[in-house]
Enzyme design. Structure first.
Site, PDB file in Angstrom:
ATOM      1  N   GLU A 456      16.449 -56.593  82.887  1.00 52.49           N
ATOM      2  CA  GLU A 456      17.523 -55.970  82.109  1.00 52.49           C
ATOM      3  C   GLU A 456      17.360 -54.457  82.001  1.00 52.49           C
ATOM      4  O   GLU A 456      18.112 -53.790  81.300  1.00 52.49           O
ATOM      5  CB  GLU A 456      17.668 -56.628  80.730  1.00 52.49           C
ATOM      6  CG  GLU A 456      16.397 -56.831  79.955  1.00 52.49           C
ATOM      7  CD  GLU A 456      16.615 -57.642  78.671  1.00 52.49           C
ATOM      8  OE1 GLU A 456      17.746 -57.911  78.280  1.00 52.49           O
ATOM      9  OE2 GLU A 456      15.591 -57.984  78.058  1.00 52.49           O
ATOM     10  N   ASP A 480      22.130 -55.879  78.851  1.00 51.46           N
ATOM     11  CA  ASP A 480      21.314 -54.666  78.782  1.00 51.46           C
ATOM     12  C   ASP A 480      21.244 -53.958  80.127  1.00 51.46           C
ATOM     13  O   ASP A 480      21.163 -52.740  80.174  1.00 51.46           O
ATOM     14  CB  ASP A 480      19.898 -55.010  78.280  1.00 51.46           C
ATOM     15  CG  ASP A 480      19.883 -55.147  76.772  1.00 51.46           C
ATOM     16  OD1 ASP A 480      20.471 -54.271  76.100  1.00 51.46           O
ATOM     17  OD2 ASP A 480      19.333 -56.133  76.267  1.00 51.46           O
TER      18      ASP A 480
END
Ligand code: PEP
Ligand code: MG
Length: 589
Positions: A456, A480
């Site tokens: 992420e 993210d």
């Protein structure tokens, strides 16, 4: 007069109901309906609370009268007079009675609702002195609430949503038995957890981005929601009729009968569509060209497991364990409490695999509202997720032991969030070994776990070989990954238009992660919101993804897309998307 407010669509569907305005700080007050026969008891509870506070003030006044003007300035005595006056105020008392008797709100909810009504009147006052009395009103209400907290309610909250109604015929019904929608300036993810047990049929907030954690929890509850609606909470009045269009991201206030009828129709269409989709529950998720696709659930609490099973999930791809840690005023769950919670999730999934992610607090997931991170300029880049865990090894080891112990009861995968550095990986793995050794020393049973890392952070996506050396599988956290690749705060509505899952840089990082995992024979899934977005299913299939993890409410709609897809045909199209300057323009392909 009808008017509409636009925000960001976060959770699908239409909700029609009366507005309940809520100050963010009041969300942890219980909200449930009582039976008509219990109204007198609830009124008596508020009255007892009020009387106790009145007595307390009288006592204080007596003490003050014995002091000299130096220790007890005159203003203090005047202030207490104001508090007494507010406590005697007819509007406060009658309002609370109204919400309890006519709407059957529980005592605390009735008090905070009336507080909100009177606060608005104070806000509208021209006189500075009178406007300033709002703070006094809040203080006395706070004291009554505190008193009531110490006195158990004789009325038990009923089970979640037991009186939630969605039928359009309720619209003409002016009684208390109509759906309610919550309008608030802001709600934290921990606040949202409260709603899992609540009576609200939808909600709107002034702030928040489409992939903020608040929005994610709303999606998991599968109730229509709009965030980032700017001044919504200032424009709506308590009890206004509201339509929330969670698909379009619009809130309509005081709708005309024609608009109501139109949305009532849309609401019924949505219900029919859900009914149709529910027939796919037992259908295997296989594409037209025979590719088996794994559809997993994202959950926040062990109690979500039955919903995941009901939606046809073949396992849990992401259990966001941080929700066990939030809203507890710093009192973190110990090993036993965590072990029991993980075990409940594992047993609740009846033999299917459960991927437990280690705690991911920080950024827009504060442990609780009182410790929101305002001290650091960029909390999303700060002490979050694995960084937080590694900064407190004792806390982390407690969680690791609890997860390992739960693995004795079924298939458990352990997933580590937000890793970027090889040193973090090595530290994490040695702590996992240490946790095993501690359990061995104590003679406590534990089970095997597969270890996974979340991809992420772009740095992780660009150093996959390191990750694949240490981990059994990877899970792409696109929420993210998009935030950190594009430098867009996922919780900030003012840059929400730039938060783009189809940005070529994001697509390349996702595609490369899938490709590299396949090349090395390792498992890979997407567990960010992209996985549950039906407009992206074909693209992800074309990029080679075979494992998707999403809110249970999205599984059947994604399955429908899978059943219609031909991956052999989608693969070349997805490659073109990767090379395109503007992939969104090719989406229809
Ligand atoms: C993600 O970042 O995509 C993810 C699944 O984790 P979270 O949304 O909890 O940050
Ligand atoms: Mg994440």
């Amino acid at each position: 007069m009808t008017f509409s407010v636009h925000g960001l669509a976060v959770a699908r569907g239409i909700a029609i109901g009366r507005a309940v305005l809520m100050a963010s700080s009041r969300v942890d007050v219980a909200h449930y309906f009582i039976e008509a026969g219990q109204a007198d008891e609830e009124i008596a509870r508020v009255r007892a609370g009020r009387n106790a506070v009145v007595e307390e003030i009288h006592r204080l006044q007596q003490t003050i009268s014995l002091m000299g003007p130096k220790e007890a300035p005159q203003e203090l005595s005047a202030l207490l007079d104001v508090h007494l006056m507010l406590l005697e105020d007819e509007e406060l008392i009658n309002g609370v009675k109204h919400w309890i008797t006519d709407r059957l709100y529980n005592a605390e909810w009735a008090l905070t609702t009336q507080l909100e009504v009177i606060s608005r009147q104070f806000d509208d006052m021209e006189d500075d002195y009178l406007r300033g009395r709002k703070a006094d009103l809040e203080q006395v209400a706070e004291r009554i609430l505190r008193y009531m907290k110490g006195v158990a309610s004789p009325v038990a909250p009923p089970s979640a949503g037991s009186r939630r109604k969605t039928q359009q015929d309720l619209l003409l019904d002016d009684s208390m038995d109509v759906p309610l929608v919550m309008i608030a300036h802001d709600l934290s993810p921990a606040d949202m957890l409260q709603f899992k047990q609540s009576v609200f049929a939808g909600f709107v907030t002034d702030v928040g981005g489409r992939n903020s954690h608040t929005a994610i929890v709303a999606r998991s509850m599968d109730i229509p929601a709009v965030v980032g609606a700017r001044s919504a909470s200032a424009l709506v009045r308590q009890d206004d009729w509201i339509i929330i269009d969670g698909d379009a991201g619009v809130m309509i206030v005081d709708p005309s009968p024609i608009i109501l009828a139109e949305y009532g129709f849309k609401q019924r269409q949505g219900e029919l569509e859900r009914g149709r989709l529910s027939r796919l529950r037992h259908t295997p998720a296989v594409t037209m060209d025979g590719q088996k696709i794994e559809l997993l659930a994202n959950i926040e609490l062990p109690e979500d497991a039955p919903t995941a099973l009901k939606a046809g999930a073949v396992g849990v791809g992401l259990f966001r364990s941080e929700f066990l840690f939030m809203g507890r005023r710093g009192d973190l769950p110990d090993e036993e409490e965590q072990y029991q919670a993980y075990r409940r999730a594992v047993e609740g999934m009846e033999g299917l695999p459960v991927t437990i992610r280690t705690v991911d607090v920080g950024a827009d997931k504060p442990l609780d509202d009182s410790v929101r991170d305002e001290a650091h300029l960029n909390p999303a880049l700060g002490l979050r997720a694995i960084r937080w865990s590694l900064a407190d090894p004792a806390m982390f080891l407690t969680q690791l032991r609890a997860i390992l112990r739960a693995a004795a009861h079924g298939q458990v995968n352990m997933l580590i969030p937000m890793l970027a550095h090889a040193s973090e990986i090595r530290q994490t793995l040695s702590l996992i070994d240490f946790a095993r050794a501690e359990l061995d020393n104590r003679g406590v049973a534990y089970g095997p776990v597969k270890l996974g890392a979340m991809i992420e952070i772009p740095a992780a996506a660009l150093t996959l070989k390191i990750f694949l050396k240490y981990f059994d599988f990877l899970s792409i956290g696109t929420n993210d990954l998009i935030q950190y690749t594009l430098a867009i705060d996922r919780a900030d509505e003012s840059v929400a238009h730039l938060y783009d899952p189809l940005h070529p840089a994001v697509l390349r990082l996702v595609a490369e992660t899938i490709r590299e995992c396949h090349a090395q024979g390792k498992g890979v899934s997407v567990c960010g919101e992209m996985a549950g977005d039906t407009t992206l299913t074909r693209l992800l299939l074309g990029l080679g993804l075979r494992s998707f993890s999403m809110h249970p409410a999205q599984i059947l709609a994604v399955k429908q897309e899978v059943l219609r897809a031909d991956t052999a045909r989608l693969a070349p199209w997805a490659q073109q998307m990767l090379d395109a300057e503007d992939p969104a323009a090719l989406m229809a392909g």
